[in-house]
Scaffold this motif. Structure first.
Motif, mmCIF file in Angstrom:
data_model
loop_
_atom_site.group_PDB
_atom_site.id
_atom_site.type_symbol
_atom_site.label_atom_id
_atom_site.label_comp_id
_atom_site.label_asym_id
_atom_site.label_seq_id
_atom_site.Cartn_x
_atom_site.Cartn_y
_atom_site.Cartn_z
ATOM 1 N N VAL A 113 -2.959 87.625 7.328
ATOM 2 C CA VAL A 113 -2.990 88.305 8.618
ATOM 3 C C VAL A 113 -2.752 87.304 9.743
ATOM 4 O O VAL A 113 -3.345 86.227 9.761
ATOM 5 N N SER A 114 -1.856 87.663 10.664
ATOM 6 C CA SER A 114 -1.616 86.800 11.816
ATOM 7 C C SER A 114 -2.240 87.408 13.051
ATOM 8 O O SER A 114 -2.359 88.624 13.167
ATOM 9 N N ILE A 115 -2.646 86.539 13.961
ATOM 10 C CA ILE A 115 -3.179 86.995 15.247
ATOM 11 C C ILE A 115 -2.245 86.490 16.332
ATOM 12 O O ILE A 115 -1.962 85.286 16.393
ATOM 13 N N ILE A 116 -1.732 87.407 17.146
ATOM 14 C CA ILE A 116 -0.926 86.972 18.280
ATOM 15 C C ILE A 116 -1.524 87.558 19.557
ATOM 16 O O ILE A 116 -2.348 88.483 19.511
ATOM 17 N N GLY A 117 -1.115 87.026 20.669
ATOM 18 C CA GLY A 117 -1.646 87.487 21.948
ATOM 19 C C GLY A 117 -1.327 86.461 23.002
ATOM 20 O O GLY A 117 -0.991 85.325 22.668
ATOM 21 N N PRO A 118 -1.442 86.840 24.262
ATOM 22 C CA PRO A 118 -1.087 85.904 25.330
ATOM 23 C C PRO A 118 -1.984 84.668 25.316
ATOM 24 O O PRO A 118 -3.089 84.704 24.785
ATOM 25 N N VAL A 144 -3.230 82.064 13.349
ATOM 26 C CA VAL A 144 -2.988 82.260 14.778
ATOM 27 C C VAL A 144 -1.662 81.620 15.141
ATOM 28 O O VAL A 144 -1.378 80.492 14.725
ATOM 29 N N THR A 145 -0.834 82.327 15.866
ATOM 30 C CA THR A 145 0.443 81.737 16.264
ATOM 31 C C THR A 145 0.914 82.299 17.601
ATOM 32 O O THR A 145 0.504 83.371 18.025
ATOM 33 N N HIS A 146 1.765 81.537 18.274
ATOM 34 C CA HIS A 146 2.433 82.012 19.480
ATOM 35 C C HIS A 146 3.760 82.664 19.151
ATOM 36 O O HIS A 146 4.371 83.316 19.975
ATOM 37 N N ASP A 147 4.217 82.400 17.920
ATOM 38 C CA ASP A 147 5.598 82.679 17.557
ATOM 39 C C ASP A 147 5.658 83.991 16.784
ATOM 40 O O ASP A 147 5.189 84.082 15.655
ATOM 41 N N ILE A 148 6.235 85.002 17.396
ATOM 42 C CA ILE A 148 6.247 86.326 16.766
ATOM 43 C C ILE A 148 7.065 86.320 15.481
ATOM 44 O O ILE A 148 6.646 86.900 14.468
ATOM 45 N N VAL A 191 -2.581 92.215 17.293
ATOM 46 C CA VAL A 191 -2.207 91.831 18.644
ATOM 47 C C VAL A 191 -3.459 91.916 19.503
ATOM 48 O O VAL A 191 -4.155 92.935 19.496
ATOM 49 N N MET A 192 -3.736 90.838 20.232
ATOM 50 C CA MET A 192 -4.908 90.844 21.103
ATOM 51 C C MET A 192 -4.496 91.095 22.544
ATOM 52 O O MET A 192 -3.393 90.763 22.959
ATOM 53 N N THR A 193 -5.420 91.672 23.297
ATOM 54 C CA THR A 193 -5.165 91.895 24.719
ATOM 55 C C THR A 193 -5.438 90.607 25.483
ATOM 56 O O THR A 193 -5.988 89.667 24.943
ATOM 57 N N CYS A 194 -5.041 90.611 26.771
ATOM 58 C CA CYS A 194 -5.390 89.459 27.582
ATOM 59 C C CYS A 194 -6.902 89.443 27.756
ATOM 60 O O CYS A 194 -7.600 90.391 27.422
ATOM 61 N N ALA A 249 6.967 93.625 23.012
ATOM 62 C CA ALA A 249 6.607 94.523 24.110
ATOM 63 C C ALA A 249 5.106 94.440 24.366
ATOM 64 O O ALA A 249 4.653 94.323 25.512
ATOM 65 N N LEU A 250 4.325 94.453 23.262
ATOM 66 C CA LEU A 250 2.867 94.404 23.420
ATOM 67 C C LEU A 250 2.423 93.091 24.053
ATOM 68 O O LEU A 250 1.634 93.075 25.000
ATOM 69 N N VAL A 251 2.944 91.989 23.530
ATOM 70 C CA VAL A 251 2.512 90.685 24.032
ATOM 71 C C VAL A 251 2.938 90.511 25.484
ATOM 72 O O VAL A 251 2.174 90.028 26.321
ATOM 73 N N ARG A 252 4.170 90.927 25.781
ATOM 74 C CA ARG A 252 4.658 90.811 27.162
ATOM 75 C C ARG A 252 3.777 91.607 28.106
ATOM 76 O O ARG A 252 3.406 91.131 29.182
#
Ligand SMILES: Nc1ncnc2c1ncn2[C@@H]1O[C@H](COP(=O)(O)OP(=O)(O)OP(=O)(O)O)[C@@H](O)[C@H]1O
Ligand SMILES: [Mg+2]
Lengths: 258, 287
Positions: free
Chosen positions: B52-57, B207-211, B223-226, B262-265
């Motif tokens: 499982v990956s976690i992405i988010g701003p 955890v990554t920044h890279d989609i 996907v995490m919220t701000c 779209a979500l991360v943006r």
């Protein structure tokens, strides 16, 4: 010879081979000019004095006495300073308790302790042990303390993830992180101790290189004074070199950079 | 020589330890003058062996969440369990690969990797043999005797991975482990990670920044919220495995990527506006 040939000659010539002969030459010329063996004995005279003192065994005895004082004091200082510094680095109450004391005691030079050392320990070896230990203590202590607080949280975290318990953590992470600083402290401490032994012996001892220098000064045997000074310098240099060489075994990871 | 195979056998289904992670309404406050709310009300269930990956701003609390699961940050609310047991501190059942080099500089690559075995009482010869095997696994045969300072960044990261995996942890936590690597090394490391994962099947939380990276590697992306970080959405990545290189141009991949982007943006934009409002700066909103 073209320009680059000349400059290559200048950078690749082993100049260090010349430094001692140059010193001897200047010394010799100066001694000839001064022409007074009490003020400045010539190198030949000093060489004769060295042979004489070696021959009758007194120089060796003085060297032994001084070395023994240095190593005893240095040993006492390291066995006290390293554990104390590390404990202070790791336990905040201890740090708060002792750090102000260290801050105040540190600027007092070892020589200022000599009167007390004589009052407390009399003449002989004991006040010298006290002075050499004192001289080595602060550099060892301060560096070991810096090493103690230098442990990186990321290393501690990583070790905990890998299952390190308390004791293994201390041995493999805390002590290893402190080691480079501790080593620096020991090196400086030994040098300080060596310088302090001469000071101590000038005043508070009946043997050793410092005492020998002092006694010969009073007898105006300046060539013996110079012999003593040269021996002190050479032994000090020898210790520094030996420790520098040991470093590759104590801190191998600092030596393998490519 | 069969060290790795032995390890794999230890993982046969009957013996297989799990590695399930259960997050229930996790809240995390960071200590400070004003107790900073870093993570709010995150619930998730991660199955044994799942990737499982976690992405988010940036700044949304990904590292914070991972550190809580790692066990060196106690959540202020909710429950956090690995295989039904509450997490109370770091331990060898979880392996962690940090973003920044955390290798022990005073140990050689081999002894860094062997460290976890030593901590768990494995004898000298055996642990060195196994560490050698793991170095081979990450392509570092012949580098055993080098100190970390003598290795490149990518090599250090590989040693780090080998070190984290040698205890055969049920859960592997990775915080942007390849963030500092160049594109080619990064791709190689991703393949390497998938290889190792396929072999030992630990649960991986990444955890990554890279989609792209998240999509290539994962079974699922959170996907995490701000901030304060909440769970915005869970996206199943049902792309077939093994995933070929050209999967990044497949329509399915692109669709997933668009969705994640779209979500991360959206979240990143919100956090930017939040930040500006906090600074009392007015910006004209354009259509
Ligand atoms: N020690 C701390 N004390 C107070 N606040 C902190 C501390 N460390 C981080 N924060 C705040 O907590 C929030 C979450 O941080 P965290 O490191 O988890 O973010 P992240 O999602 O990992 O960001 P990035 O993607 O940039 O690594 C950030 O807004 C940060 O400002
Ligand atoms: Mg982070």
């Amino acid at each position: 010879m073209n320009r680059s040939g000349i400059s290559r000659f200048f950078t690749s010539f082993p100049w260090f081979l010349l430094s001692l002969p140059a010193l001897l030459l200047v010394w010799r010329l100066a001694a000839d000019r001064v022409d007074n063996p009490v003020l400045l004995p010539s190198p030949n005279l000093v060489a004769e004095s060295a042979l004489e003192l070696f021959g009758d065994g007194s120089l060796v005895a003085d060297i032994k006495a001084s070395l023994q004082r240095v190593f005893t004091g240095f040993f006492i200082a390291s066995t006290l300073a390293v554990p104390l510094a590390l404990l202070m680095a790791y336990f905040l109450p201890l740090r708060q308790l002792f750090l102000p004391l260290v801050t105040i005691l540190r600027p007092i030079p070892p020589i200022a302790w000599i009167p007390l050392a004589i009052l407390w320990f009399g003449l002989g070896d004991k006040p010298s042990y006290f002075i050499t230990a004192l001289a080595a203590f602060f550099p060892i202590f301060l560096n070991a303390f810096a090493g103690g607080i230098d442990v990186q949280p990321r290393h501690v975290h990583a070790a905990r993830f890998l299952g390190a318990g308390r004791w293994l953590m201390v041995r493999h992470i805390y002590l290893m992180s402190a080691l480079p600083h501790v080593w620096t402290g020991l090196r400086i401490g030994l040098g300080q101790s060596w310088m302090a032994v001469v000071t101590a012996e000038l005043i508070a001892a009946q043997s050793g290189l410092g005492y020998m220098i002092q006694a010969n000064r009073i007898n105006l045997e300046t060539q013996h004074v110079l012999t003593g000074m040269i021996v002190i310098g050479m032994l000090g240099a020898l210790m520094t070199t030996a420790l520098g060489w040991c470093e590759r075994f104590v801190l191998p990871w600092k030596f393998q950079r490519q | 020589m069969n060290v790795v195979n032995d390890q794999a056998e230890a993982n046969t289904p009957s013996l297989r330890r799990a590695g399930q992670i259960d997050l229930r309404e996790i809240a995390i406050h960071l200590p400070g003058k004003t107790r900073f709310e870093a993570v709010r009300n995150i619930s998730a269930h991660i199955d044994a062996g799942e990737f499982v990956s976690i992405i988010g701003p940036s700044g949304c609390g990904k590292s914070t969440l991972l550190n809580a699961i790692a066990g060196y940050l106690a959540p202020s609310g909710g429950s956090l369990r690995v295989d039904g047991e509450a997490v109370t501190g770091p331990g060898p059942d979880r392996g962690m690969v940090f973003q920044h080099n955390s290798l022990f500089p005073w140990k050689t690559a081999l002894h860094n990797v062997a460290f976890g075995l030593k901590m768990n009482g494995v004898g000298y010869r055996e642990r060195l043999a196994r560490a050698e095997e793991f170095l081979r696994l990450v392509g570092l045969t012949g580098f055993s005797d080098r100190y970390p300072a003598q290795l490149s960044g990518g090599m250090q990261q590989r040693v780090e991975i080998a070190r984290a995996l040698i205890n055969n942890p049920r859960v592997v936590l990775m915080d942007e482990p390849f963030g500092a690597l160049d594109a080619q090394t990064r791709e190689r490391m991703q393949q390497l990670l998938l290889d190792i994962w396929g072999r030992f099947k630990p649960t991986v939380l990444f955890v990554t920044h890279d989609i792209d990276e998240a999509l290539i590697l994962s079974d699922r992306v959170l996907v995490m919220t701000c901030r304060p970080g909440q769970a915005r959405e869970e996206i199943d990545i049902d792309l077939p495995r093994p995933r070929p290189e050209n999967i990044v141009v497949s329509p399915e991949f692109i669709a997933l990527k668009k969705r994640c982007l779209a979500l991360v943006r959206d979240e990143a934009r919100k956090s930017l506006i939040d930040g500006l409002e906090a600074d009392r700066i007015q910006i004209p909103v354009e259509a």
